[in-house]
Design a protein around this motif. Structure first.
Motif, PDB file in Angstrom:
ATOM      1  N   ASN A   1     -11.524   5.171   3.312  1.00 21.84           N
ATOM      2  CA  ASN A   1     -11.100   3.770   3.363  1.00 21.84           C
ATOM      3  C   ASN A   1     -10.566   3.368   4.739  1.00 21.84           C
ATOM      4  OD1 ASN A   1     -11.505   1.705   1.456  1.00 21.84           O
ATOM      5  ND2 ASN A   1      -9.306   1.326   1.343  1.00 21.84           N
ATOM      6  N   ARG A   2     -10.988   4.118   5.769  1.00 23.72           N
ATOM      7  CA  ARG A   2     -10.667   3.716   7.133  1.00 23.72           C
ATOM      8  C   ARG A   2     -11.680   2.672   7.606  1.00 23.72           C
ATOM      9  NH1 ARG A   2     -10.204   9.204   7.194  1.00 23.72           N
ATOM     10  NH2 ARG A   2     -12.260   9.432   8.146  1.00 23.72           N
TER      11      ARG A   2
ATOM     12  N   LYS B   1      -6.245  -3.417   2.398  1.00 24.25           N
ATOM     13  CA  LYS B   1      -5.854  -2.099   1.889  1.00 24.25           C
ATOM     14  C   LYS B   1      -6.573  -0.942   2.606  1.00 24.25           C
ATOM     15  CE  LYS B   1      -4.686  -3.991  -2.652  1.00 24.25           C
ATOM     16  NZ  LYS B   1      -3.312  -4.277  -2.195  1.00 24.25           N
TER      17      LYS B   1
ATOM     18  N   THR C   1      -4.686  -4.186   6.806  1.00 25.63           N
ATOM     19  CA  THR C   1      -3.644  -3.895   5.818  1.00 25.63           C
ATOM     20  C   THR C   1      -3.810  -4.790   4.596  1.00 25.63           C
ATOM     21  OG1 THR C   1      -2.106  -3.189   7.553  1.00 25.63           O
ATOM     22  CG2 THR C   1      -1.158  -3.749   5.422  1.00 25.63           C
TER      23      THR C   1
ATOM     24  N   SER D   1      -6.776   2.332   4.897  1.00 26.72           N
ATOM     25  CA  SER D   1      -5.861   3.461   5.107  1.00 26.72           C
ATOM     26  C   SER D   1      -5.655   3.760   6.585  1.00 26.72           C
ATOM     27  CB  SER D   1      -6.411   4.709   4.413  1.00 26.72           C
ATOM     28  OG  SER D   1      -7.635   5.118   5.020  1.00 26.72           O
TER      29      SER D   1
ATOM     30  N   ILE E   1      -3.465   6.004  11.515  1.00 23.41           N
ATOM     31  CA  ILE E   1      -3.091   5.889  10.112  1.00 23.41           C
ATOM     32  C   ILE E   1      -2.279   4.621   9.907  1.00 23.41           C
ATOM     33  CG2 ILE E   1      -1.775   6.969   8.225  1.00 23.41           C
ATOM     34  CD1 ILE E   1      -2.330   9.684   9.534  1.00 23.41           C
TER      35      ILE E   1
END
Length: 284
Positions: A76-77, A110, A107, A112, A283
C-alpha cells in the motif's frame, strides 16, 4: 518569491511534459520526452493527478512531484514517478513543500508510505531524500547486453510463443526471487499492453516462465520457474525476446542486486552495467 501549490487535476500532459523536460535538462541523465512518450510514462507508472502536485511561479510550473495512488501490491505504498525543479527555481525548498502536499493526499488515501528510485551517484538528490525521511531499501542495476551474444539453440522439449498478459500467473513467488519495481509490474505492463511483446516459455507444453519486452528493447520482466532453472530455458527465452525487437541491445532496468541468479545469468551474456539506483522508502 511566492509559489502556489496545486494538485495536477485539470492539467494537461503537454504542460507536465514541458515542465519535466525543463527540470531535467541539466540532469545526470538529461531527459527530453515527447508528449506521447510522457503519456506512456504516466500510464506505465500509475500517475494519479489527485496525488501529484506542482508549484507555480506565476503561470509557469516551477517544480513538481508526480505520484501514483497507494498500491496494494507494494504494501500500500505509493510510487513516486518523478520529482524535479526548474533550474531557475532550485534551492527554495519546493520539493519539501510539494512532499508535504503529497503526504497529506496519500495519508487521506490510507497509504502506508512512499517509494522511489534515485541514481546512486546523484549524491545531492540522495541526501535530499534522506533529509525528507526516505531510507535506502535496495540497490538496483540498469544494464544492457548485445543481442549478438544470444545466438543459442533452443533446448529439446522447450518452446517460446506469444502469451496473453492474463495468462501470466497471479502468484509469482515460484518465479521471482525479488519483487519487480512498480514500473516493471504486471500493472505497468497491462497499462502499456500495446507497447510490449509478452512471450511464454513452455516445457513439454507446460508454462514454465515468461518474458516481456518493450519495442525499444527494455526488458520489463523475465521469469523462469525456480524448479526449471539452469537447463537452458531462460537462455532460449532471452534469445526470443531479443528476436522480437528491432534494436541491437536489450536493456534491463532495476535488477535487484540481491537477485544473484539473474545478475549472474545476465553477466554470462556480457551485460554492461550502465548505472545503479537506490530504491528508497518513506514510512507514513
Amino acid at each position: 518569491m511566492t509559489y502556489q501549490i496545486t494538485d495536477c487535476r485539470g492539467l494537461f500532459p503537454e504542460q507536465l511534459c514541458a515542465a519535466t523536460n525543463a527540470a531535467f535538462s541539466d540532469y545526470v541523465v538529461p531527459t527530453k520526452m515527447s508528449e506521447d512518450g510522457f503519456r506512456e510514462f504516466q500510464r506505465q507508472r500509475g500517475f494519479s493527478p489527485a496525488h501529484s502536485f506542482v508549484a507555480w511561479s506565476g503561470k509557469k510550473i516551477a517544480a513538481f512531484w508526480y505520484s501514483s495512488p497507494p498500491n496494494p501490491a507494494y504494501g500500500n505504498r505509493a510510487y513516486t514517478l518523478s520529482v524535479g525543479t526548474d533550474p531557475a527555481h532550485r534551492r527554495k525548498g519546493l520539493s519539501r513543500q510539494l512532499l508535504q502536499s503529497v503526504i497529506k493526499a496519500q495519508t487521506a488515501s490510507k497509504a502506508s508510505g512512499l517509494q522511489l528510485e534515485v541514481i546512486t551517484n546523484n549524491s545531492r538528490a540522495v541526501e535530499a531524500y534522506r533529509s525528507f525521511g526516505f531510507c535506502e531499501k535496495r540497490t538496483l542495476r540498469v544494464c544492457k547486453l548485445p543481442k549478438s551474444a544470444l545466438e543459442v539453440p533452443m533446448p529439446e522439449g522447450w518452446s517460446v510463443a506469444p502469451l496473453a498478459l492474463d495468462a501470466v500467473p497471479g502468484d509469482t513467488t515460484s518465479y521471482f526471487d525479488v519483487l519487480p519495481t512498480p514500473q516493471n509490474s504486471l500493472g505497468a505492463l497491462t497499462a502499456l499492453a500495446d507497447q510490449i511483446s509478452v512471450l511464454g516459455l513452455r516445457r513439454n507444453g507446460e508454462l514454465i516462465g515468461w518474458g516481456a519486452v518493450y519495442k525499444d528493447g527494455a526488458v520489463a520482466q523475465i521469469a523462469v520457474h525456480k524448479g526449471h532453472r539452469r537447463q537452458g530455458g531462460g537462455t532460449a527465452l532471452l534469445r526470443a525476446l531479443g528476436a522480437s525487437v528491432k534494436v541491437d541491445h536489450l536493456v534491463f532496468v532495476n535488477v535487484d542486486e540481491v537477485a544473484r541468479g539473474l545478475n549472474a545469468f545476465l553477466d554470462r551474456f556480457a551485460a554492461e552495467t550502465l548505472l545503479q539506483q537506490y530504491e528508497m522508502q518513506l514510512i507514513l
